[in-house]
Scaffold this motif. Structure first.
Motif, PDB file in Angstrom:
ATOM      1  N   ASN A 124       0.865  10.765  -5.449  1.00  0.00           N
ATOM      2  CA  ASN A 124       1.115   9.509  -4.736  1.00  0.00           C
ATOM      3  C   ASN A 124       1.919   8.541  -5.586  1.00  0.00           C
ATOM      4  N   LEU A 125       1.570   8.439  -6.864  1.00  0.00           N
ATOM      5  CA  LEU A 125       2.289   7.514  -7.738  1.00  0.00           C
ATOM      6  C   LEU A 125       3.730   7.960  -7.944  1.00  0.00           C
ATOM      7  N   MET A 126       3.946   9.234  -8.164  1.00  0.00           N
ATOM      8  CA  MET A 126       5.315   9.727  -8.351  1.00  0.00           C
ATOM      9  C   MET A 126       6.166   9.485  -7.110  1.00  0.00           C
ATOM     10  N   ALA A 127       5.587   9.714  -5.950  1.00  0.00           N
ATOM     11  CA  ALA A 127       6.334   9.484  -4.710  1.00  0.00           C
ATOM     12  C   ALA A 127       6.674   8.006  -4.542  1.00  0.00           C
ATOM     13  N   PHE A 128       5.733   7.141  -4.889  1.00  0.00           N
ATOM     14  CA  PHE A 128       5.999   5.710  -4.775  1.00  0.00           C
ATOM     15  C   PHE A 128       7.108   5.279  -5.723  1.00  0.00           C
ATOM     16  N   VAL A 129       7.034   5.698  -6.976  1.00  0.00           N
ATOM     17  CA  VAL A 129       8.061   5.309  -7.948  1.00  0.00           C
ATOM     18  C   VAL A 129       9.424   5.829  -7.509  1.00  0.00           C
ATOM     19  N   ALA A 130       9.477   7.039  -6.970  1.00  0.00           N
ATOM     20  CA  ALA A 130      10.747   7.575  -6.461  1.00  0.00           C
ATOM     21  C   ALA A 130      11.268   6.729  -5.307  1.00  0.00           C
ATOM     22  N   GLN A 167       0.861  -1.178   0.000  1.00  0.00           N
ATOM     23  CA  GLN A 167       0.000   0.000   0.000  1.00  0.00           C
ATOM     24  C   GLN A 167       0.900   1.232   0.000  1.00  0.00           C
ATOM     25  N   TYR A 168       0.805   2.029  -1.038  1.00  0.00           N
ATOM     26  CA  TYR A 168       1.697   3.181  -1.156  1.00  0.00           C
ATOM     27  C   TYR A 168       1.018   4.505  -0.827  1.00  0.00           C
ATOM     28  N   SER A 190      -1.055  15.731 -14.951  1.00  0.00           N
ATOM     29  CA  SER A 190      -0.640  16.294 -13.659  1.00  0.00           C
ATOM     30  C   SER A 190       0.592  15.634 -13.073  1.00  0.00           C
ATOM     31  N   PHE A 191       1.426  15.032 -13.917  1.00  0.00           N
ATOM     32  CA  PHE A 191       2.629  14.375 -13.420  1.00  0.00           C
ATOM     33  C   PHE A 191       3.800  15.357 -13.449  1.00  0.00           C
TER      34      PHE A 191
END
Length: 306
Positions: free
Chosen positions: A154-160, A53-54, A142-143
């Motif tokens: 949230n997705l960008m933070a997870f991938v980072a 869960q990210y 919005s990326f």
């Protein structure tokens, strides 16, 4: 061509304020459940994958947890592949195609690749069958840093947080009849612009990266998909959705300029799939199968490059 259709919210020629956004949000309704359709399929993968869960959407954190699925044999020496679905929550086969790939195919490639699958980036959009989030913001535009869309942030933070270079990113989407009947008219109204009607292409196509087009990569994917479903032809102007067709079934966008999901990393290979689920020639399962074929085609191409 121009269209006389007037969207029912807002004043023509004027951008929406918070009042119009609130009216638009009130016009939405829950049509299906993330907790019923998606979360059980993710839970069923826990023995075969690491399920993480990210985050969770602030609209309702218990209702909208965000999950990623990772292959267990993660190794920093292997290239990492990112597969995303449901960035636009209404695009059903993006979500269920990603889950089908995880269930049926992903571990076949885990010896060569680290694979991370994020099947439903926008669960509020999934439930309300919407392109936007509740704030009338398009996550797939919005990326970028300080994103106004928490789905994207949230997705960008997870991938980072993966702390690895993404070698390839396959983002699973659909182009639907509702793009012209609802979503593009709403976009024009929100931004105070005139709605110019376009055609919805009948068939599957890909969106590559203008800066890194990877022609053979895209060609391979199209070859795999056309065994499952038909490929969209160019229109009379040689375009698909207003962009020049650069090869059979492929157009290119400037990903980073448009702040698209596949532009959030500096990956060497990227593609955005576009399935057409409203075609009388396809079934729901064929749409999911086309998404899986695209990912498998991408991975087979990359495996051969290693």
């Amino acid at each position: 061509m121009q269209n006389s259709f007037q969207y029912p919210i807002g004043t023509p020629g004027q951008k929406w304020t918070e009042k119009e956004v609130a009216l638009w949000r009130q016009s939405t309704s829950v049509k299906r459940l993330y907790s019923t359709d998606v979360l059980p399929k993710i839970d069923a993968l826990r023995d075969a994958f690491d399920v993480i869960q990210y985050g969770a959407l602030s609209y309702d954190q218990e209702r909208f947890p965000l999950f990623a699925i990772k292959t267990k044999s993660w190794n920093a020496n292997k290239p990492t592949i990112l597969v995303t679905g449901g960035v636009h929550g209404y695009e059903t086969s993006g979500v269920h195609g990603a889950l089908q790939f995880a269930n049926e195919n992903a571990n076949d490639y885990s010896a060569e690749f680290n694979i991370v699958i994020v099947p439903c980036v926008s669960p509020w959009g999934y439930e309300t069958i919407n392109r936007w989030n509740p704030n009338a913001v398009d996550p797939n535009r919005s990326f970028y840093q300080d994103s106004p869309a928490e789905e994207s942030a949230n997705l960008m933070a997870f991938v980072a947080s993966l702390d690895t270079n993404i070698w390839a990113h396959i983002d699973l989407h659909e182009t639907t009849d509702s793009d012209e009947s609802e979503f593009r008219p709403a976009l024009a109204a929100r931004d105070g612009l005139e709605y110019i009607e376009d055609n919805v292409p009948d068939g599957f196509y890909l969106v590559g990266n203008t800066e890194k087009p990877a022609e053979e990569f895209q060609k391979t994917i199209i070859g795999y998909v056309e065994k499952v479903t038909h490929i969209a032809p160019a229109d009379d102007n040689g375009n698909i959705i207003g962009s020049p067709v650069v090869q059979h079934g492929v157009i290119n966008y400037p990903l980073k300029k448009l702040s698209l999901c596949t532009g959030m990393t500096d990956c060497e290979y990227s593609t955005t799939t576009e399935v057409y689920p409203d075609s009388p020639k396809v079934s729901e399962q064929e749409c999911n199968d086309a998404q899986v074929a695209a990912v498998v085609g991408a991975l087979d191409y990359l495996r051969a490059k290693m």
